[in-house]
Design a protein around this motif. Structure first.
Motif, PDB file in Angstrom:
ATOM      1  N   ALA A   1       0.934  -1.139   0.083  1.00  0.00           N
ATOM      2  CA  ALA A   1       0.113  -0.060   0.019  1.00  0.00           C
ATOM      3  C   ALA A   1       0.914   1.338   0.055  1.00  0.00           C
ATOM      4  O   ALA A   1       0.611   2.218  -0.789  1.00  0.00           O
ATOM      5  N   VAL A   2       2.229   1.212   0.659  1.00  0.00           N
ATOM      6  CA  VAL A   2       2.973   2.460   0.954  1.00  0.00           C
ATOM      7  C   VAL A   2       3.396   2.578  -0.629  1.00  0.00           C
ATOM      8  O   VAL A   2       3.566   3.691  -1.169  1.00  0.00           O
ATOM      9  N   ASN A   3       3.874   1.361  -1.339  1.00  0.00           N
ATOM     10  CA  ASN A   3       4.688   1.699  -2.498  1.00  0.00           C
ATOM     11  C   ASN A   3       3.477   2.108  -3.404  1.00  0.00           C
ATOM     12  O   ASN A   3       3.900   2.922  -4.339  1.00  0.00           O
ATOM     13  N   HIS A   4       2.151   1.507  -3.405  1.00  0.00           N
ATOM     14  CA  HIS A   4       1.189   2.177  -4.241  1.00  0.00           C
ATOM     15  C   HIS A   4       1.238   3.686  -4.014  1.00  0.00           C
ATOM     16  O   HIS A   4       0.833   4.497  -4.999  1.00  0.00           O
ATOM     17  N   GLY A   5       1.011   4.085  -2.716  1.00  0.00           N
ATOM     18  CA  GLY A   5       1.002   5.597  -2.572  1.00  0.00           C
ATOM     19  C   GLY A   5       1.934   6.351  -2.998  1.00  0.00           C
ATOM     20  O   GLY A   5       1.786   7.564  -3.429  1.00  0.00           O
ATOM     21  N   ALA A   6       3.143   5.987  -2.978  1.00  0.00           N
ATOM     22  CA  ALA A   6       4.329   6.559  -3.563  1.00  0.00           C
ATOM     23  C   ALA A   6       4.254   6.756  -5.194  1.00  0.00           C
ATOM     24  O   ALA A   6       4.471   7.831  -5.760  1.00  0.00           O
ATOM     25  N   LYS A   7       3.652   5.656  -5.781  1.00  0.00           N
ATOM     26  CA  LYS A   7       3.393   5.797  -7.119  1.00  0.00           C
ATOM     27  C   LYS A   7       2.259   6.692  -7.423  1.00  0.00           C
ATOM     28  O   LYS A   7       2.580   7.313  -8.429  1.00  0.00           O
ATOM     29  N   MET A   8       1.379   6.973  -6.663  1.00  0.00           N
ATOM     30  CA  MET A   8       0.433   7.924  -7.054  1.00  0.00           C
ATOM     31  C   MET A   8       0.780   9.368  -6.672  1.00  0.00           C
ATOM     32  O   MET A   8       0.805  10.341  -7.604  1.00  0.00           O
ATOM     33  N   LEU A   9       1.677   9.392  -5.687  1.00  0.00           N
ATOM     34  CA  LEU A   9       2.127  11.036  -5.602  1.00  0.00           C
ATOM     35  C   LEU A   9       2.957  11.024  -6.786  1.00  0.00           C
ATOM     36  O   LEU A   9       3.315  12.355  -7.383  1.00  0.00           O
ATOM     37  N   TRP A  10       3.886  10.285  -7.253  1.00  0.00           N
ATOM     38  CA  TRP A  10       4.813  10.332  -8.311  1.00  0.00           C
ATOM     39  C   TRP A  10       3.886  10.697  -9.896  1.00  0.00           C
ATOM     40  O   TRP A  10       4.321  11.826 -10.383  1.00  0.00           O
ATOM     41  N   LEU A  11       2.892  10.092  -9.916  1.00  0.00           N
ATOM     42  CA  LEU A  11       2.031  10.399 -11.041  1.00  0.00           C
ATOM     43  C   LEU A  11       1.240  11.774 -10.861  1.00  0.00           C
ATOM     44  O   LEU A  11       1.103  12.423 -11.804  1.00  0.00           O
ATOM     45  N   LEU A  12       0.971  12.222  -9.669  1.00  0.00           N
ATOM     46  CA  LEU A  12       0.281  13.479  -9.711  1.00  0.00           C
ATOM     47  C   LEU A  12       1.298  14.742  -9.654  1.00  0.00           C
ATOM     48  O   LEU A  12       0.717  15.834  -9.930  1.00  0.00           O
ATOM     49  N   SER A  13       2.487  14.248  -9.549  1.00  0.00           N
ATOM     50  CA  SER A  13       3.553  15.542  -9.944  1.00  0.00           C
ATOM     51  C   SER A  13       3.713  15.563 -11.453  1.00  0.00           C
ATOM     52  O   SER A  13       4.542  16.343 -11.916  1.00  0.00           O
ATOM     53  N   GLY A  14       3.137  14.721 -12.069  1.00  0.00           N
ATOM     54  CA  GLY A  14       3.288  14.853 -13.815  1.00  0.00           C
ATOM     55  C   GLY A  14       4.254  14.249 -14.239  1.00  0.00           C
ATOM     56  O   GLY A  14       4.706  14.247 -15.506  1.00  0.00           O
ATOM     57  N   ARG A  15       4.876  13.342 -13.421  1.00  0.00           N
ATOM     58  CA  ARG A  15       6.047  12.482 -13.943  1.00  0.00           C
ATOM     59  C   ARG A  15       5.817  11.202 -14.575  1.00  0.00           C
ATOM     60  O   ARG A  15       4.734  10.374 -13.988  1.00  0.00           O
ATOM     61  N   PRO A  16       6.346  10.702 -15.523  1.00  0.00           N
ATOM     62  CA  PRO A  16       6.159   9.287 -16.202  1.00  0.00           C
ATOM     63  C   PRO A  16       6.582   8.135 -15.184  1.00  0.00           C
ATOM     64  O   PRO A  16       7.448   8.329 -14.511  1.00  0.00           O
ATOM     65  N   THR A  17       5.939   7.037 -15.347  1.00  0.00           N
ATOM     66  CA  THR A  17       6.063   6.094 -14.387  1.00  0.00           C
ATOM     67  C   THR A  17       7.170   4.806 -15.105  1.00  0.00           C
ATOM     68  O   THR A  17       7.265   3.805 -14.544  1.00  0.00           O
ATOM     69  N   GLU A  18       7.296   5.212 -16.403  1.00  0.00           N
ATOM     70  CA  GLU A  18       8.074   4.002 -17.111  1.00  0.00           C
ATOM     71  C   GLU A  18       9.477   4.114 -16.690  1.00  0.00           C
ATOM     72  O   GLU A  18      10.168   5.014 -16.486  1.00  0.00           O
ATOM     73  N   GLU A  19       9.813   2.746 -16.645  1.00  0.00           N
ATOM     74  CA  GLU A  19      11.598   2.439 -15.897  1.00  0.00           C
ATOM     75  C   GLU A  19      11.602   3.347 -14.458  1.00  0.00           C
ATOM     76  O   GLU A  19      12.491   3.872 -14.238  1.00  0.00           O
ATOM     77  N   VAL A  20      10.588   3.306 -13.693  1.00  0.00           N
ATOM     78  CA  VAL A  20      10.555   3.796 -12.267  1.00  0.00           C
ATOM     79  C   VAL A  20      10.336   2.786 -11.366  1.00  0.00           C
ATOM     80  O   VAL A  20       9.526   1.858 -11.488  1.00  0.00           O
ATOM     81  N   ASP A  21      11.153   2.786 -10.168  1.00  0.00           N
ATOM     82  CA  ASP A  21      11.007   2.171  -8.984  1.00  0.00           C
ATOM     83  C   ASP A  21      11.092   2.339  -7.851  1.00  0.00           C
ATOM     84  O   ASP A  21      12.130   2.965  -7.598  1.00  0.00           O
ATOM     85  N   PHE A  22      10.259   2.058  -6.647  1.00  0.00           N
ATOM     86  CA  PHE A  22      10.420   2.802  -5.585  1.00  0.00           C
ATOM     87  C   PHE A  22      10.848   1.777  -4.514  1.00  0.00           C
ATOM     88  O   PHE A  22      11.332   2.313  -3.505  1.00  0.00           O
ATOM     89  N   GLN A  23      11.052   0.539  -4.738  1.00  0.00           N
ATOM     90  CA  GLN A  23      11.426  -0.543  -3.805  1.00  0.00           C
ATOM     91  C   GLN A  23      11.203  -0.588  -2.413  1.00  0.00           C
ATOM     92  O   GLN A  23      12.114  -0.377  -1.498  1.00  0.00           O
ATOM     93  N   MET A  24       9.963  -0.211  -2.049  1.00  0.00           N
ATOM     94  CA  MET A  24       9.348  -0.117  -0.736  1.00  0.00           C
ATOM     95  C   MET A  24       9.016  -1.377  -0.274  1.00  0.00           C
ATOM     96  O   MET A  24       8.994  -1.846   0.908  1.00  0.00           O
ATOM     97  N   LYS A  25       8.299  -2.246  -1.102  1.00  0.00           N
ATOM     98  CA  LYS A  25       7.767  -3.485  -0.781  1.00  0.00           C
ATOM     99  C   LYS A  25       8.680  -4.632  -0.587  1.00  0.00           C
ATOM    100  O   LYS A  25       9.227  -5.084  -1.577  1.00  0.00           O
ATOM    101  N   PRO A  26       8.637  -5.346   0.521  1.00  0.00           N
ATOM    102  CA  PRO A  26       9.428  -6.299   0.771  1.00  0.00           C
ATOM    103  C   PRO A  26       9.097  -7.707  -0.074  1.00  0.00           C
ATOM    104  O   PRO A  26       7.740  -7.836  -0.228  1.00  0.00           O
TER     105      PRO A  26
END
Length: 436
Positions: A86-111
């Motif tokens: 859920a935390v990783n998903h939230g980070a991705k949503m914040l990233w999307l809201l900033s207008g940045r593309p998610t291709e080839e992006v990884d937050f590495q939060m989920k064990p």
């Protein structure tokens, strides 16, 4: 068996170089999947090290592998995984809201449960290749006690969240290679991840391998691996199956016209913007089908996942062959081509370039990344000016107009500089330095 890669060095050992306390060095090579260029390069290294007497293990986290000796690493159950998902998903949503593309992006939060068990398996070294967030969270990497070796197949180990510079590429190029990772990724989430990665390696035994000089320079500028040895050790390219075919027989086997001028383009996923399929399209739109210097009709072939919209509408005949896993089939395709084009915007040391050269086919690419490490401009291919479709088109035309056969030059170039024994010996030297 389809997909099998032979190092050609079984039985070759160097006594006294592969033991620790009287026993062979025990190494775990960890990859996410058993397909793609990074996994292929890691497997070749593993096989060569086995032939040199190293107790090497090739561990695949996702999917089964047909490669002999590959082991499936089963994940342990992680009770907190739903929370971190859920935390990783939230980070991705914040990233999307900033207008940045998610291709080839990884937050590495989920064990994921793959890496923590490796400390218990008695390895002397854990050699990480392309793993991504689907294999390990940053916390899991931090928890490892066994000495680590990183092969930088991309930039994810030392960038905040990106696998490559991506949207920051122009900024990096304008800075002439002196841009730090912390400046390349100004978003708060990227800065937080970068700080975590820097903290992870403090106090650890870590060795870093960069396949290209460009990647070594990028890693050195990042600050994440400050103080650790960064060695430029290119991939190996074995003789089999790449040097076993000639152009005429390859075309006969594949049913390709003997008189065509064949341009080949391929990657694991050709539709990835970083691979530059749109730049190839722009270059070929202005390409004359035949000139006095380039006799014969042009034929464009591609292999890999995805599609590039517009290639099928060119005046040049085009065939999309899709994903090719069989190495013998791929070797025939390289050998059948007159030129292989790798129009990447960013690339480290792509296997497709080495495979094409080993098959005797010259390569055209932009003068970026690890391309100058592989292509001898004017001898085994051409380096076009980034990112000019006109320069790319002219370079393709020049290679197609070459009258002398470049097969021996291409094969000799990679045999001299990218041999399995050279790579494995250099990697083994790093292992020994870390363990001593």
């Amino acid at each position: 068996m389809s997909g099998v890669i032979s190092s050609g060095l079984s039985g070759l050992q160097e006594p006294g170089r592969v033991s620790r306390n009287g026993a062979p060095i025990r190494v775990a090579h960890v990859v996410m999947t058993a397909y793609g260029g990074a996994a292929k390069a890691a497997y070749c290294l593993h096989r060569t090290l086995c032939g040199m007497g190293v107790d090497s293990h090739f561990l695949v986290c996702e999917y089964e592998s047909e490669w002999p000796g590959a082991e499936k690493l089963q994940p342990e159950k992680v009770p907190t995984q739903p929370f971190w998902k859920a935390v990783n998903h939230g980070a991705k949503m914040l990233w999307l809201l900033s207008g940045r593309p998610t291709e080839e992006v990884d937050f590495q939060m989920k064990p994921q449960g793959y890496l923590p068990q490796l400390d218990r398996f008695g390895y002397d070294l854990i050699h990480l290749h392309w793993i991504g967030g689907a294999v390990a969270s940053l916390a899991e990497i931090a928890g490892l006690r066994t000495p680590l070796v990183w092969t930088l197949h991309d930039m994810s180990a030392f960038m905040g969240v990106h696998y490559y510079l991506g949207p920051n590429l122009e900024k990096w190029m304008n800075a002439k290679g002196s841009l730090r990772a912390v400046d390349a990724e100004p978003h708060l989430l990227a800065r937080m991840n970068l700080a975590k990665k820097t903290a992870i390696y403090k106090g650890k035994k870590v060795g870093v391998i960069a396949p290209s000089q460009w990647m070594a320079d990028c890693a050195a500028e990042s600050g994440v691996f400050s103080g650790f040895p960064i060695r430029t050790i290119p991939y190996e390219i074995p003789r089999d199956p790449w040097q076993q075919q000639n152009r005429q027989s390859a075309r006969e086997n594949l049913g390709l016209p003997a008189d065509a001028r064949i341009v080949l383009f391929g990657a694991d996923t050709i539709s990835t913007p970083r691979k530059g399929g749109d730049l190839l399209l722009a270059a070929l739109r202005g390409h004359k089908d035949a000139t006095p210097a380039v006799p014969g009709k042009l034929l464009l072939l591609s292999f890999g996942r995805g599609v590039i919209s517009g290639l099928e509408n060119l005046q040049i005949p085009y065939r999309a062959l899709g994903m090719i896993k069989d190495q013998d089939h791929l070797a025939s395709l390289y050998a059948a081509a007159d030129v292989f084009v790798a129009p990447s915007r960013e690339d480290n040391l792509p296997n497709v370039v080495l495979e094409s050269l080993a098959s005797g086919t010259p390569v055209v690419a932009f003068r970026i990344g690890g391309m100058p490490d592989m292509i001898e401009d004017g001898r085994t291919g051409k380096l076009a000016e980034p990112f000019s479709p006109d320069s790319l088109r002219d370079s393709i035309s020049e290679v197609l107009s070459w009258t002398a056969d470049r097969t021996l030059a291409c094969r000799g170039s990679v045999s001299e500089r990218f041999s399995p024994h050279q790579q494995a010996s250099a990697v083994l030297g790093l292992y020994e330095d870390l363990l001593s």
